[in-house]
Design a protein around this motif. Structure first.
Motif, mmCIF file in Angstrom:
data_model
loop_
_atom_site.group_PDB
_atom_site.id
_atom_site.type_symbol
_atom_site.label_atom_id
_atom_site.label_comp_id
_atom_site.label_asym_id
_atom_site.label_seq_id
_atom_site.Cartn_x
_atom_site.Cartn_y
_atom_site.Cartn_z
ATOM 1 N N MET A 158 58.153 4.938 37.923
ATOM 2 C CA MET A 158 57.930 5.493 39.092
ATOM 3 C C MET A 158 58.402 4.694 40.138
ATOM 4 N N ARG A 159 58.684 5.266 41.504
ATOM 5 C CA ARG A 159 59.072 4.724 42.592
ATOM 6 C C ARG A 159 57.800 4.340 43.495
ATOM 7 N N ILE A 160 57.348 3.130 43.408
ATOM 8 C CA ILE A 160 56.146 2.484 43.855
ATOM 9 C C ILE A 160 56.222 1.569 45.236
ATOM 10 N N VAL A 161 55.512 1.937 46.067
ATOM 11 C CA VAL A 161 55.087 0.842 46.947
ATOM 12 C C VAL A 161 54.103 0.273 46.894
ATOM 13 N N PHE A 162 54.023 -1.392 46.823
ATOM 14 C CA PHE A 162 53.039 -2.147 46.515
ATOM 15 C C PHE A 162 52.323 -2.378 47.722
ATOM 16 N N MET A 163 51.080 -2.851 47.801
ATOM 17 C CA MET A 163 50.063 -3.123 48.914
ATOM 18 C C MET A 163 49.166 -4.051 48.624
ATOM 19 N N GLY A 164 49.313 -5.350 48.822
ATOM 20 C CA GLY A 164 48.296 -6.368 48.543
ATOM 21 C C GLY A 164 48.579 -7.660 49.226
ATOM 22 N N THR A 165 47.577 -8.499 49.354
ATOM 23 C CA THR A 165 47.557 -9.852 49.988
ATOM 24 C C THR A 165 47.453 -10.923 49.223
ATOM 25 N N PRO A 166 46.137 -11.227 48.602
ATOM 26 C CA PRO A 166 45.874 -12.395 47.971
ATOM 27 C C PRO A 166 46.207 -12.707 46.710
#
Length: 308
Positions: free
Chosen positions: A1-9
């Motif tokens: 899949m085409r994925i946008v990942f969103m995370g920080t720590p």
């Protein structure tokens, strides 16, 4: 899949890596902006930004996603799905609805218990016997979305750090499992009963409250490690990274000592609580390494009769 990942720590890094290892096309990674940290206050990128850049993934670090330009930039990636893990920014409806399959969140609790920012710490502090990880279809409410898959784990004597590492790995595995065949995991509404909230940890909470029972104080020690719960003595903060509960007063204690929460009742640092006694076993003074109680007391005595 085409994925946008969103995370920080750091919690989110294994999730990102698992998606890459599973062969998904991570078209962008969103993370909170780099912040000043450490003694030198150097500008340091988040763990997710650092890993994404090492993997050659384009990184976006908007301060907010509320403006139209930021939302258009997000939609332009044409993602099948956005995967969110401890990102830390509110996602407006336009962002939630932009990917073809919406946004999936790795949440560290058994919803609807512990919705909010600090579910792992709150579960430990409350004395919960178990917790878990859920893959949630996000909506505009605070962690109110439908759950596609979850798995439980016992809390036992784990610290927040140990439980975070375990649940990060578990969340990574569950997310890969769901994305392999998303139709096999229909989104199920959360129960209406049993909702609790997990507000962000306030620094003031990390001071040990010896008016509580010894069991509750020990949960503070585990729930706030890292960075470490603390007490103050002789004008200095001492972090407590591990402790044991002693239900009865020590034989070596002075029976004439008054009843007083936070009172040290023996020279080996047994402390009176609202009910029971607690003995720190791993401690850390400012600027020093972690040491046992015996090692600390040899250079920094805290005699019986001291009030913490």
């Amino acid at each position: 899949m085409r994925i946008v990942f969103m995370g920080t720590p750091e919690f989110a890094v294994p999730v990102l890596q698992a998606l890459v290892d599973a062969g998904h096309d991570i078209v962008a990674a969103y993370s909170q902006p780099a912040r000043r940290s450490g003694r030198g206050k150097a500008v340091t990128p988040s763990p997710v930004q650092a890993r994404a850049e090492a993997l050659g993934i384009a990184v976006r670090t908007p301060v907010s996603l509320k403006d139209v330009a930021a939302q258009a930039d997000f939609a332009a990636f044409g993602a099948d799905v956005a995967v969110v893990a401890a990102y830390g920014l509110i996602l407006p409806r336009a962002v939630l609805e932009a990917p073809r399959l919406g946004c999936l969140n790795v949440h560290g609790s058994l919803l609807p218990r512990w919705r909010g920012a600090a579910p792992i710490q709150r579960a430990i502090l409350a004395g919960d016997a178990e917790t878990g990880v859920g893959i949630m279809q996000m909506e505009t409410g605070l962690d109110t979305g439908r759950v596609r898959l979850e798995e439980r784990t016992a809390i036992g004597a784990k610290t927040a750090g140990e439980l975070t590492d375990e649940m990060s790995a578990l969340g990574a595995r569950l997310m890969v499992q769901v994305l392999a065949d998303i139709n096999a995991y229909p989104a199920v509404a959360q129960p209406e009963a049993g909702v609790t909230y997990a507000p962000k940890i306030d620094k003031a909470e990390t001071r040990l409250d010896f008016a509580q029972s010894a069991e509750a104080v020990e949960r503070q020690v585990r729930g706030f490690n890292p960075p470490g719960a603390w007490f103050e003595v002789a004008g200095e903060r001492v972090r407590v990274l591990a402790a044991e509960v002693l239900p009865d007063p020590p034989a070596a204690g002075d029976p004439g000592l008054r009843r007083d929460d936070g009172l040290v009742v023996s020279d080996d640092l047994i402390i009176q609580c609202g009910a029971g006694y607690i003995r720190p076993t791993l401690l850390q003074r400012a600027g020093r390494g972690v040491m046992s109680a015996g090692e600390l007391l040899r250079g920094f005595p805290i005699p019986a009769g001291t009030k913490l």
